[in-house]
Design an enzyme around this catalytic site. Structure first.
Site, PDB file in Angstrom:
ATOM      1  N   ASP A  56      -2.336  -9.330  41.709  1.00 45.85           N
ATOM      2  CA  ASP A  56      -3.121  -9.453  40.472  1.00 45.85           C
ATOM      3  C   ASP A  56      -2.436  -8.857  39.259  1.00 45.85           C
ATOM      4  O   ASP A  56      -2.901  -9.048  38.132  1.00 45.85           O
ATOM      5  CB  ASP A  56      -4.492  -8.787  40.684  1.00 45.85           C
ATOM      6  CG  ASP A  56      -5.312  -9.560  41.699  1.00 45.85           C
ATOM      7  OD1 ASP A  56      -5.742  -8.970  42.699  1.00 45.85           O
ATOM      8  OD2 ASP A  56      -5.466 -10.792  41.503  1.00 45.85           O
TER       9      ASP A  56
ATOM     10  N   HIS B  61      -2.709  -1.778  47.697  1.00 45.99           N
ATOM     11  CA  HIS B  61      -3.169  -2.872  48.560  1.00 45.99           C
ATOM     12  C   HIS B  61      -3.499  -2.304  49.932  1.00 45.99           C
ATOM     13  O   HIS B  61      -2.840  -1.404  50.420  1.00 45.99           O
ATOM     14  CB  HIS B  61      -2.064  -3.937  48.713  1.00 45.99           C
ATOM     15  CG  HIS B  61      -2.585  -5.232  49.215  1.00 45.99           C
ATOM     16  ND1 HIS B  61      -2.809  -5.475  50.553  1.00 45.99           N
ATOM     17  CD2 HIS B  61      -2.965  -6.357  48.558  1.00 45.99           C
ATOM     18  CE1 HIS B  61      -3.284  -6.696  50.697  1.00 45.99           C
ATOM     19  NE2 HIS B  61      -3.390  -7.254  49.509  1.00 45.99           N
TER      20      HIS B  61
HETATM   21  C1  SDX Z   1      -6.510  -8.399  46.260  1.00 47.55           C
HETATM   22  O1  SDX Z   1      -6.989  -7.797  51.174  1.00 47.55           O
HETATM   23  C2  SDX Z   1      -6.278  -8.665  50.509  1.00 47.55           C
HETATM   24  O2  SDX Z   1      -5.383  -9.306  51.043  1.00 47.55           O
HETATM   25  C3  SDX Z   1      -6.661  -8.836  49.048  1.00 47.55           C
HETATM   26  C4  SDX Z   1      -5.750  -9.752  48.234  1.00 47.55           C
HETATM   27  C5  SDX Z   1      -5.868 -11.197  48.683  1.00 47.55           C
HETATM   28  O3  SDX Z   1      -4.904 -11.942  48.482  1.00 47.55           O
HETATM   29  O4  SDX Z   1      -6.957 -11.582  49.159  1.00 47.55           O
HETATM   30  O5  SDX Z   1      -4.418  -9.314  48.380  1.00 47.55           O
HETATM   31  C6  SDX Z   1      -6.137  -9.749  46.752  1.00 47.55           C
HETATM   32  O6  SDX Z   1      -7.664  -8.068  46.289  1.00 47.55           O
HETATM   33  C7  SDX Z   1      -5.432  -7.465  45.787  1.00 47.55           C
HETATM   34  C8  SDX Z   1      -5.989  -6.050  45.388  1.00 47.55           C
HETATM   35  C9  SDX Z   1      -6.557  -6.136  43.967  1.00 47.55           C
HETATM   36  N1  SDX Z   1      -7.312  -4.921  43.653  1.00 47.55           N
HETATM   37  C10 SDX Z   1      -6.835  -4.027  42.727  1.00 47.55           C
HETATM   38  O7  SDX Z   1      -5.753  -4.134  42.164  1.00 47.55           O
HETATM   39  C11 SDX Z   1      -7.797  -2.879  42.435  1.00 47.55           C
HETATM   40  C12 SDX Z   1      -7.022  -1.559  42.362  1.00 47.55           C
HETATM   41  N2  SDX Z   1      -6.537  -1.263  43.739  1.00 47.55           N
HETATM   42  C13 SDX Z   1      -7.410  -0.544  44.575  1.00 47.55           C
HETATM   43  O8  SDX Z   1      -8.632  -0.127  44.245  1.00 47.55           O
HETATM   44  C14 SDX Z   1      -6.897  -0.274  45.981  1.00 47.55           C
HETATM   45  O9  SDX Z   1      -5.537  -0.082  45.924  1.00 47.55           O
HETATM   46  C15 SDX Z   1      -7.243  -1.338  46.998  1.00 47.55           C
HETATM   47  C16 SDX Z   1      -8.715  -1.516  47.091  1.00 47.55           C
HETATM   48  C17 SDX Z   1      -6.588  -2.630  46.665  1.00 47.55           C
HETATM   49  C18 SDX Z   1      -6.701  -0.873  48.349  1.00 47.55           C
HETATM   50  O10 SDX Z   1      -7.246   0.359  48.617  1.00 47.55           O
HETATM   51  P1  SDX Z   1      -6.856   1.150  49.973  1.00 47.55           P
HETATM   52  O11 SDX Z   1      -5.553   0.702  50.523  1.00 47.55           O
HETATM   53  O12 SDX Z   1      -8.047   1.079  50.853  1.00 47.55           O
HETATM   54  O13 SDX Z   1      -6.568   2.570  49.441  1.00 47.55           O
HETATM   55  P2  SDX Z   1      -7.646   3.697  49.303  1.00 47.55           P
HETATM   56  O14 SDX Z   1      -8.791   3.177  48.487  1.00 47.55           O
HETATM   57  O15 SDX Z   1      -7.916   4.270  50.665  1.00 47.55           O
HETATM   58  O16 SDX Z   1      -6.833   4.788  48.424  1.00 47.55           O
HETATM   59  C19 SDX Z   1      -5.737   5.527  49.012  1.00 47.55           C
HETATM   60  C20 SDX Z   1      -5.286   6.500  47.928  1.00 47.55           C
HETATM   61  C21 SDX Z   1      -6.465   7.224  47.280  1.00 47.55           C
HETATM   62  O17 SDX Z   1      -5.981   8.474  46.793  1.00 47.55           O
HETATM   63  P3  SDX Z   1      -6.222   9.795  47.776  1.00 47.55           P
HETATM   64  O18 SDX Z   1      -7.700   9.846  48.055  1.00 47.55           O
HETATM   65  O19 SDX Z   1      -5.352   9.551  49.000  1.00 47.55           O
HETATM   66  O20 SDX Z   1      -5.730  10.953  46.913  1.00 47.55           O
HETATM   67  O21 SDX Z   1      -4.638   5.773  46.878  1.00 47.55           O
HETATM   68  C22 SDX Z   1      -5.377   5.914  45.682  1.00 47.55           C
HETATM   69  C23 SDX Z   1      -6.770   6.352  46.075  1.00 47.55           C
HETATM   70  O22 SDX Z   1      -7.390   7.072  45.030  1.00 47.55           O
HETATM   71  N3  SDX Z   1      -5.389   4.590  45.045  1.00 47.55           N
HETATM   72  C24 SDX Z   1      -5.199   4.374  43.752  1.00 47.55           C
HETATM   73  C25 SDX Z   1      -5.223   2.989  43.591  1.00 47.55           C
HETATM   74  N4  SDX Z   1      -5.420   2.387  44.785  1.00 47.55           N
HETATM   75  C26 SDX Z   1      -5.526   3.387  45.700  1.00 47.55           C
HETATM   76  N5  SDX Z   1      -5.020   5.246  42.723  1.00 47.55           N
HETATM   77  C27 SDX Z   1      -4.867   4.679  41.483  1.00 47.55           C
HETATM   78  N6  SDX Z   1      -4.861   3.343  41.258  1.00 47.55           N
HETATM   79  C28 SDX Z   1      -5.041   2.483  42.276  1.00 47.55           C
HETATM   80  N7  SDX Z   1      -5.073   1.155  42.039  1.00 47.55           N
END
Ligand code: SDX
Length: 435
Positions: free
Chosen positions: A370, A313
Site C-alpha cells: 500500500d 506486514h
Molecule cells: C495489506 O495479510 C495480507 O496479506 C494483507 C495484504 C494483502 O495483500 O491482502 O498484504 C494487504 O493489508 C497490507 C498491510 C496494510 N496495512 C498497513 O500498512 C497499516 C500499518 N501496518 C500495520 O498496522 C501492521 O504493520 C500490520 C497490521 C500490517 C501488521 O501488523 P503485525 O505484523 O501484526 O504487527 P503487530 O501489530 O504485532 O506490531 C508489531 C510491532 C509493534 O510494536 P511493539 O509492540 O513490538 O513495540 O511493530 C509495530 C507495533 O507497534 N508496528 C508498527 C507498524 N506496524 C507494526 N509501528 C509503526 N508503524 C507501523 N505501520
C-alpha cells in the site's frame, strides 16, 4: 513444487498436565509444516489460542505462495515479478480462476465474457440514488455486489460456466466502481464500450464526460492503461489475508459467492488492511502540509502515537516484493509522463529514514504493497476515497478463486472456539430488586 500435501509425515507430542496428545504433522508442497490439532481437545481437553490467527490455519491452498522471510510471492507458481513484467490482468484473472495461464483463444474468450457482462441491470441504477452523495464508494460497492445475487441467483461450478460467472462479477464490479465515482460527483455515468479492454473501459467510464473530449486510445492514456493493468496484477491474491478469510468464512456457510465477496469488500475497507492505501495518501499529504516534516511522523510512530501507514506486514518481515514492483512502476510512470509528484519525494524520504532506523529495523517494518500504490493511483487522477475500491478490482479474481477452492474441498463451516474469561453462573435478580 507440486500442488500436493503429505497428510502425515510423523507425530507431534504435546503434553498438558498429565495428558499427552499425539498429533499428525502435515507437510505442504513447499515443505511447510503444520500440526493437525483436530484431536487435541479429545486427547487433552485443551484448545489452541492464537490471537489474530497469525500462527494457525484451517486452509490448504494452492493459489498463492508467500515466503515472508525471503519476500517471495507466486500466483499458482508464477513469480509476481514475471506476471507484472510480462502478463496482462486478464491473463492473471484467468490464471486465478482456472489454475493455468490461458491460451490466446482462451484469453480472447475471457475478454469476450468480460465485454458481454460489462453492463449492470438498469434497475440497479436506482440503488445509487439511495446513497448520500458523500457515501464512501466501498459502502456502495459492498451493497451493490450483494444485490447481484438477486439478478444472478444460480452459480454453476463447471469450468466454462464458472469462468463466465467470474468474468461477469469482475466486469460488473469494475462498472459499479466507475458508476459510483460518477454518481458521487453528480455526473452522468459513461457506459462500457465493447471495443475497449477491461482497463480502458474503467478509465473511460471514470474520466470521460459529455462536455470534453477524452481519448482513451491516446499515447498518454495508454500509459495509464498499462500501469493500471500492472497494479491490478499486483493485488490479485495474497493467501489467507483478512479479507480473503472473510470471503471464505461467509462462503463456508454455503452463502452465495456475491454475499461472500461483499464480506471481503467490508473487511478490506479497514485502514489496517486494504484501507491502508487511502491512509498512506492521507499521511503523506499531512506530512506535506507539515512542510515535509518526516521526522515528526517517525517520532510519533516510535512513541506509538501513530502507525506509519504502508509499513509493516503480518507475513513479510522483509521487503514486500509488491512494494518493490510498485515503486519501479511509479518511477517509470512519472519519468514517462514527466509528472513530478511531491508525495513521491516525501514517500522516498520516509522510506529512507525508516529503513535506517533501529526501531523499525528491529520490528522488521518495511514498505508494503500500500505504500507506493496510492501515489500511482493519485497520479492517475483516481481520488483518495476510491483507492480501496481499486484494491477490490485487483483482489477480486483471488477472492473468486479462493472461494471456488473452498467449495471444492467439501466445505466445513468456519466455527472457531474461545477461551472463556467471563463470570461463572450468576443468579437472576428481578428488576425491582436490583440496586
Ligand atoms: C495489506 O495479510 C495480507 O496479506 C494483507 C495484504 C494483502 O495483500 O491482502 O498484504 C494487504 O493489508 C497490507 C498491510 C496494510 N496495512 C498497513 O500498512 C497499516 C500499518 N501496518 C500495520 O498496522 C501492521 O504493520 C500490520 C497490521 C500490517 C501488521 O501488523 P503485525 O505484523 O501484526 O504487527 P503487530 O501489530 O504485532 O506490531 C508489531 C510491532 C509493534 O510494536 P511493539 O509492540 O513490538 O513495540 O511493530 C509495530 C507495533 O507497534 N508496528 C508498527 C507498524 N506496524 C507494526 N509501528 C509503526 N508503524 C507501523 N505501520
Amino acid at each position: 513444487m507440486s500442488n500436493t500435501i503429505k497428510l502425515s509425515i510423523g507425530k507431534a507430542k504435546l503434553q498438558i498436565n498429565d495428558k499427552t496428545a499425539e498429533l499428525p504433522i502435515i507437510q505442504g508442497s513447499d515443505g511447510g509444516l503444520g500440526v493437525d490439532i483436530a484431536t487435541l481437545r479429545a486427547q487433552t481437553g485443551a484448545i489452541i489460542y492464537d490471537n489474530g490467527f497469525n500462527n494457525t490455519t484451517s486452509t490448504l491452498s494452492g493459489i498463492s505462495y508467500i515466503n515472508g522471510e525471503s519476500g517471495i510471492l507466486r500466483y499458482r507458481g508464477y513469480a509476481i515479478e514475471d506476471l507484472v513484467h510480462y502478463a496482462s490482468y486478464r491473463e492473471v484473472a484467468y490464471l486465478m480462476v482456472n489454475g493455468k495461464l490461458p491460451t490466446l483463444k482462451e484469453a480472447n474468450q475471457f475478454s469476450a465474457y468480460l465485454t458481454e457482462h460489462s453492463m449492470i441491470d438498469e434497475d440497479m441504477h436506482h440503488f445509487f440514488a439511495g446513497f448520500p452523495r458523500t457515501s464512501h464508494p466501498m459502502a456502495i460497492l459492498a451493497a451493490m455486489v450483494t444485490s447481484l445475487s438477486s439478478f444472478y441467483p444460480e452459480i454453476a461450478h463447471d469450468d466454462v460456466n464458472f469462468t463466465i460467472t467470474a468474468a461477469r462479477l469482475i466486469s460488473k464490479v469494475r462498472t459499479i466502481a466507475a458508476f459510483s465515482y460518477k454518481k458521487s460527483r453528480g455526473l452522468p455515468v459513461v457506459y462500457p464500450q465493447a471495443h475497449l479492454s477491461y482497463v480502458e473501459n474503467f478509465l473511460n467510464m471514470m474520466f470521460n464526460t459529455p462536455n470534453r473530449p477524452y481519448n482513451i486510445k491516446s499515447e498518454e492514456n495508454q500509459l495509464y492503461v498499462n500501469i493500471l493493468d500492472k497494479l491490478l496484477i499486483l493485488h490479485a491474491d495474497h493467501g489467507q489475508n483478512c479479507s480473503t478469510t472473510a470471503v471464505k468464512l461467509v462462503g463456508s456457510t454455503q452463502a452465495n459467492l456475491y454475499a461472500a465477496v461483499s464480506a471481503g469488500i467490508c473487511a478490506l475497507w479497514g485502514p489496517l488492511h486494504g484501507g491502508a492505501n487511502q491512509a498512506v495518501i492521507e499521511m503523506l499529504e499531512n506530512i506535506k502540509e507539515d512542510g515535509g516534516n518526516v521526522e515528526k511522523y517517525i517520532e510519533n510512530a516510535k512513541n506509538k502515537d501513530y502507525r506509519l501507514m504502508g509499513f509493516g506486514h503480518a507475513l513479510y518481515k522483509s521487503y514486500d516484493p509488491r512494494a518493490t514492483l510498485a515503486k519501479e512502476l511509479l518511477d517509470d510512470f512519472l519519468s514517462k509522463c514527466s509528472i513530478s509528484e511531491p508525495l513521491f519525494e516525501i514517500a522516498q524520504e520516509l522510506e529512507r529514514r525508516v529503513l535506517s532506523d533501529d526501531y523499525f529495523i528491529e520490528r522488521k517494518l518495511y514498505p508494503n504493497i500500500d505504500f507506493y500504490t496510492g501515489i500511482i493511483y493519485k497520479a492517475l487522477g483516481i481520488p483518495t476515497n476510491m483507492l480501496t475500491v481499486m484494491f477490490v478490482l485487483g483482489r477480486l479474481p483471488g477472492w473468486i478463486a479462493q472461494w471456488r477452492e473452498l467449495m471444492g474441498y467439501g466445505i466445513k463451516i468456519f466455527r472457531p472456539r474461545q477461551i472463556y474469561i467471563g463470570p461463572g453462573a450468576v443468579e437472576y435478580v428481578k428488576m425491582e430488586d436490583r440496586v
